[in-house]
Motif scaffolding. Structure first.
Motif, mmCIF file in Angstrom:
data_model
loop_
_atom_site.group_PDB
_atom_site.id
_atom_site.type_symbol
_atom_site.label_atom_id
_atom_site.label_comp_id
_atom_site.label_asym_id
_atom_site.label_seq_id
_atom_site.Cartn_x
_atom_site.Cartn_y
_atom_site.Cartn_z
ATOM 1 N N UNK A 83 0.802 -1.215 0.000
ATOM 2 C CA UNK A 83 0.000 0.000 0.000
ATOM 3 C C UNK A 83 0.840 1.274 0.000
ATOM 4 N N UNK A 106 0.419 2.942 -3.803
ATOM 5 C CA UNK A 106 -0.723 3.753 -4.238
ATOM 6 C C UNK A 106 -1.214 4.635 -3.088
ATOM 7 N N UNK A 119 -2.302 3.984 -0.212
ATOM 8 C CA UNK A 119 -3.521 3.593 0.493
ATOM 9 C C UNK A 119 -3.322 3.683 2.007
ATOM 10 N N UNK A 147 -3.333 6.887 -8.278
ATOM 11 C CA UNK A 147 -4.103 5.643 -8.194
ATOM 12 C C UNK A 147 -4.665 5.228 -9.548
ATOM 13 N N UNK A 148 -4.731 6.159 -10.493
ATOM 14 C CA UNK A 148 -5.076 5.761 -11.862
ATOM 15 C C UNK A 148 -3.909 4.996 -12.483
ATOM 16 N N UNK A 204 -5.148 -1.411 -7.790
ATOM 17 C CA UNK A 204 -5.018 -2.371 -6.691
ATOM 18 C C UNK A 204 -6.169 -3.364 -6.683
ATOM 19 N N UNK A 241 -7.846 -6.410 -4.228
ATOM 20 C CA UNK A 241 -7.829 -6.692 -2.801
ATOM 21 C C UNK A 241 -8.004 -8.179 -2.505
ATOM 22 N N UNK A 267 -14.138 -7.413 -4.111
ATOM 23 C CA UNK A 267 -15.056 -6.364 -3.641
ATOM 24 C C UNK A 267 -15.769 -5.665 -4.799
ATOM 25 N N UNK A 268 -16.486 -6.454 -5.634
ATOM 26 C CA UNK A 268 -17.275 -5.782 -6.677
ATOM 27 C C UNK A 268 -18.325 -4.904 -6.016
ATOM 28 N N UNK A 269 -18.644 -3.774 -6.666
ATOM 29 C CA UNK A 269 -19.676 -2.902 -6.122
ATOM 30 C C UNK A 269 -21.047 -3.549 -6.364
ATOM 31 N N UNK A 277 -11.928 -4.009 -13.564
ATOM 32 C CA UNK A 277 -12.261 -2.662 -13.090
ATOM 33 C C UNK A 277 -10.996 -1.803 -12.974
ATOM 34 N N UNK A 312 -14.544 -2.422 2.121
ATOM 35 C CA UNK A 312 -14.052 -2.878 0.823
ATOM 36 C C UNK A 312 -14.587 -2.053 -0.336
ATOM 37 N N UNK A 313 -15.838 -1.599 -0.233
ATOM 38 C CA UNK A 313 -16.407 -0.771 -1.305
ATOM 39 C C UNK A 313 -15.658 0.550 -1.410
ATOM 40 N N UNK A 318 -11.691 4.093 -4.147
ATOM 41 C CA UNK A 318 -10.514 4.962 -4.048
ATOM 42 C C UNK A 318 -9.362 4.397 -4.866
ATOM 43 N N UNK A 319 -9.267 3.058 -4.923
ATOM 44 C CA UNK A 319 -8.134 2.428 -5.599
ATOM 45 C C UNK A 319 -8.183 2.585 -7.109
ATOM 46 N N UNK A 320 -9.341 2.935 -7.693
ATOM 47 C CA UNK A 320 -9.354 3.215 -9.134
ATOM 48 C C UNK A 320 -9.298 4.724 -9.381
ATOM 49 N N UNK A 321 -8.922 5.471 -8.349
ATOM 50 C CA UNK A 321 -8.690 6.897 -8.543
ATOM 51 C C UNK A 321 -9.924 7.758 -8.395
ATOM 52 N N UNK A 378 -20.832 5.521 -4.154
ATOM 53 C CA UNK A 378 -20.745 4.207 -3.515
ATOM 54 C C UNK A 378 -21.418 4.215 -2.140
#
Lengths: 272, 288
Positions: free
Chosen positions: A64, A67, A69, A100-101, A105, A107, A111-113, A176, B168-169, B174-177, B187
């Motif tokens: 982490x 990025x 985190x 982060x673009x 990352x 996990x 953790x799909x939305x 994603x 996790x959400x 945040x991890x995709x910017x 979200x």
């Protein structure tokens, strides 16, 4: 650790790949607790670097760094230098969102939305201002192809992502990340919640992704590190529970001819 | 020895079970009895005239239309003043505020506010809205007063709903910017919305039944027409019930029960609405 644990990239068999990620004497603190101590290493571009070590040794914290985190945890503090393409990441002028673009990352727990497959993949591009439907459709299809998931979900793009299997969900999370066009993909034990078949699929996927992307994977599974990675870093806790880099080298060297006694003990299963 | 030990364990198991059932009966039976009693005594009074006409002869004849509409206006005003502020405060306290002693103090204060007796809110509203801000005894002052009371509950339930969104959400976003606000907006809020709405509806249903606070900030004993502006006084069901039950001699019993039944129906509608929202989102989340 001592200087002789640092391995220059030319010694590690991937000398033709330039360094993508680099840390120099990095210390990471959570409040008063030191999670990482004096970690220096260089990770080559378009290769898979595995980070192994016993539970709690700071593998995830290390991942982490790249990025940022760890910023989310209040009281986290980084000393030393962390670089992407030679640029220091812990500077006030660094835009974390842009970082982060470039550094995605994946996990431990998929953790799909709770939205459709399509919306999951389109989430990142949409947040970065892409609104054109045709363009989004093209990105979604390409990302799902890339993540080896397209054939399984092409007829259920509008269905809930939560209806997919665990392995599919994890590949969706990879898609994603790919959709925002990263250069580096960080993976935090991406297979620990998956069955062996799904794990193999992710490993195959990683190997093919490594042709384009720089991948860093944290894993507690040594066989996995040996199977997929080009480079391996072995981390361990010291007396005060701070993680230190014990050994870093090519995966074949580290597993067949470890230089450090502790590495040998770990990979032969004597502890951890 | 062993057998006796087993029997005594079984006995204590049965005793505990019996006590739990008894406690449940003690809670449920009186509630059902009250509801049934009100329905039986009040149902005969309810007809179109009762619901659609203004009262006459100090409430002894005519209907309760202005009180129904007044309660509706009051709910609307309370909603407008409490929901946006309450939700935004909930977001700030969970997502943005640093976790330090000040934040914890504020959270504790808000939770305690939910337990302050409603007449205290009434006196606060009288002092601040009616007198200091010169809003007078009015629908506006009463809405603001009830909104203050509803705020505490809306903030508390919003916080809980937001905190229940899995970490996790947030990390995945945040991890995709995505920025912090994008993460909250796209979200966290959609996930927390059912919980937030449920809390808001329950807070409103409680406000709908309040008598004490509106008594001092604008409820009228009798009005022949409806309030024409937010600065008018108004009639409301709970206050009307209080006056017909306690302050008018010779009031027909059936009228009192009729008003009680309408008020009960309004509050129950809110509660059922909250339950439906919760049920539907649960199905959406876990079902197909």
């Amino acid at each position: 650790m001592t200087e002789n644990n640092r391995v220059p990239p030319n010694d590690i068999g991937l000398g033709h790949n330039k360094t993508k990620l680099r840390t120099e004497r990095v210390n990471l603190y959570y409040e008063a607790f030191q999670a990482l101590r004096d970690i220096s290493l260089e990770m080559p571009e378009r290769a898979i670097t595995a980070v192994i070590g016993p539970s709690g040794c700071g593998k995830s914290s290390f991942l982490r760094l790249f990025n940022r985190m760890n910023d989310l945890i209040s009281g986290a503090r980084v000393e030393g230098r962390v670089e992407l393409d030679g640029t220091s990441l812990y500077e006030s002028y660094i835009d974390v969102v842009e970082l982060r673009k470039r550094v995605g990352m994946v996990f431990q727990k998929p953790n799909p939305f709770p939205m459709s497959v399509f919306d999951n993949v389109a989430f990142g591009p949409r947040r970065h201002g892409k609104k054109n439907r045709a363009e989004l459709e093209e990105i979604v299809e390409r990302s799902l192809h890339h993540a080896a998931l397209w054939d399984e979900v092409k007829d259920k793009l509008e269905q809930s992502a939560l209806a997919l299997s665990g392995g599919q969900q994890q590949r969706l999370c990879i898609a994603r990340v790919l959709a925002v066009g990263p250069e580096v993909i960080l993976m935090d034990e991406p297979c620990s919640a998956l069955d062996p078949v799904a794990t193999l699929k992710i490993e195959d996927l990683m190997t093919s992704l490594a042709e384009e992307y720089t991948i860093v994977i944290v894993t507690h599974n040594m066989q996995q590190a040996a199977r997929v990675s080009d480079m391996t870093a072995f981390l361990m806790m010291e007396q005060d529970r701070a993680g230190v880099l014990v050994e870093y080298g090519t995966t074949s060297q580290l597993f067949t001819n470890p230089r450090d006694k502790r590495t040998e003990d770990y990979i032969t299963g004597r502890f951890g | 020895m062993k057998a006796r030990f087993g029997r005594s364990r079984q006995l204590s198991q049965r005793t505990a079970f019996g006590l739990l059932i008894l406690a449940t009966i003690i809670v449920v039976v009186p509630a059902l009895f009250i509801i049934a009693y009100i329905i039986i005594n009040g149902a005969g009074t309810i007809d179109w005239e009762f619901l659609a006409q203004a009262p006459s002869q100090a409430g002894k004849a005519g209907g309760i239309f202005p009180a129904i509409v007044g309660t509706f206006y009051l709910m609307l005003g309370t909603l407008i003043f409490s929901l946006p502020i309450g939700v935004l405060a909930g977001i700030y306290l969970t997502e943005y505020a640093r976790d330090n002693w000040l934040t914890r103090l504020i959270n504790m204060a808000i939770m305690n506010l939910a337990g302050v007796p409603s007449i205290v809110y009434g006196l606060f509203g009288l002092g601040v809205f009616v007198l200091a801000l010169h809003l007078g005894m009015s629908l506006l002052a009463a809405s603001l007063t009830l909104a203050c009371q509803a705020l505490a509950m809306i903030i508390t339930t919003s916080r809980e709903a937001i905190l229940a969104v899995p970490k996790g959400y947030r990390e995945g976003s945040l991890a995709v910017g995505a920025t912090k606000w994008q993460t909250v907006r796209h979200i966290v809020l959609p996930q927390a919305l059912p919980g937030i709405i449920t809390g808001a509806v329950l807070a409103l249903s409680r406000a709908a039944g309040e008598t004490a606070p509106i008594l001092v900030v604008g409820a009228a004993f009798f009005m022949s027409g409806l309030p024409q502006s937010p600065f008018d006084q108004f009639m409301a069901l709970p206050y009307h019930l209080y006056t017909v039950a306690a302050n008018v001699p010779g009031m027909p019993k059936s009228t009192m029960w009729g008003v009680a039944l309408v008020l009960l129906a309004v509050v129950l509608c809110f509660d059922i609405l909250a339950a439906v929202i919760r049920l539907r989102t649960r199905q959406r989340r876990y079902g197909s």
